[in-house]
Design a protein around this motif. Sequence first.
Motif, PDB file in Angstrom:
ATOM      1  N   ASP A   1      -3.314  -2.870  -2.034  1.00 27.42           N
ATOM      2  CA  ASP A   1      -4.229  -1.781  -2.349  1.00 27.42           C
ATOM      3  C   ASP A   1      -4.437  -1.790  -3.862  1.00 27.42           C
ATOM      4  O   ASP A   1      -3.576  -2.237  -4.617  1.00 27.42           O
TER       5      ASP A   1
ATOM      6  N   ILE B   1      -1.754   2.884   6.560  1.00 24.53           N
ATOM      7  CA  ILE B   1      -2.463   1.645   6.232  1.00 24.53           C
ATOM      8  C   ILE B   1      -1.521   0.450   6.392  1.00 24.53           C
ATOM      9  O   ILE B   1      -1.889  -0.583   6.968  1.00 24.53           O
TER      10      ILE B   1
ATOM     11  N   ALA C   1       5.821  -0.355  -0.100  1.00 21.53           N
ATOM     12  CA  ALA C   1       5.073   0.851  -0.439  1.00 21.53           C
ATOM     13  C   ALA C   1       4.647   0.893  -1.901  1.00 21.53           C
ATOM     14  O   ALA C   1       3.867   1.758  -2.293  1.00 21.53           O
TER      15      ALA C   1
ATOM     16  N   MET D   1      -2.591   2.683  -6.561  1.00 24.85           N
ATOM     17  CA  MET D   1      -1.249   3.102  -6.156  1.00 24.85           C
ATOM     18  C   MET D   1      -0.585   3.741  -7.371  1.00 24.85           C
ATOM     19  O   MET D   1      -0.886   3.384  -8.509  1.00 24.85           O
TER      20      MET D   1
ATOM     21  N   ASP E   1       0.866  -1.180   0.000  1.00 27.53           N
ATOM     22  CA  ASP E   1       0.000   0.000   0.000  1.00 27.53           C
ATOM     23  C   ASP E   1       0.897   1.223   0.000  1.00 27.53           C
ATOM     24  O   ASP E   1       1.945   1.216   0.646  1.00 27.53           O
ATOM     25  N   ASP E   2       0.505   2.256  -0.710  1.00 27.04           N
ATOM     26  CA  ASP E   2       1.329   3.461  -0.765  1.00 27.04           C
ATOM     27  C   ASP E   2       1.094   4.382   0.430  1.00 27.04           C
ATOM     28  O   ASP E   2       1.773   5.392   0.571  1.00 27.04           O
ATOM     29  N   GLU E   3       0.167   4.046   1.313  1.00 26.70           N
ATOM     30  CA  GLU E   3      -0.099   4.853   2.500  1.00 26.70           C
ATOM     31  C   GLU E   3       0.550   4.201   3.730  1.00 26.70           C
ATOM     32  O   GLU E   3       0.134   3.110   4.135  1.00 26.70           O
TER      33      GLU E   3
END
Length: 187
Positions: A60, A14, A40, A63, A9-11
């Motif tokens: 996710d 999260i 990430a 992204m 996930d890029d967050e």
Amino acid sequence: MAERILIVDDEPGILHALHRLLRHGLTAADGSRYIVDECADGAQALERARSHVYALAISDYRMPVMNGVDFLTALRTLQPECERIVLSGYTDLNALVRAVNDAAIARFIAKPWADYELLSAVRQVLHVRELTLENRRLADQVRRQQGQISAQDAELRRLEQLEPGITQVAWADDGSFILEDPGDVKL
């Protein structure tokens, strides 16, 4: 040996929340904890998947650079035994259909998730994977006993399951084999 789960996930928030939830809320059949790796982005995750075998990847959908479906599709080629889940706050029917068809995801989980529901889905996916692998092992054992598969072929399948790509050899035109440094592999 503890199995691994890969989350992408890029967050950062999260990633950390998922890591904490999976690391502390999930145990393997033998009672051990899973090793949970965070990435990430999809490119970094594919690089990690070249050196580690994963039981499950959770990604996710939205992204930058590589979306979750593209990542999971590439991972499916690299590690077919790894189960795949898409986790996303973005619900697009076409993206979901593509995730099912191209990446063969086991589940789609919407953000924000309820911890209990996410853990339940992960447990179910991992249990089905475990049963599938055991069925395959038993089927190979029966084939070997019936002479339909050699012990060598069964061992090659077992090794490939543990370390994807280990049984594949790259040959040069002159008949020699090519050794690749895992760090030199291009995406």
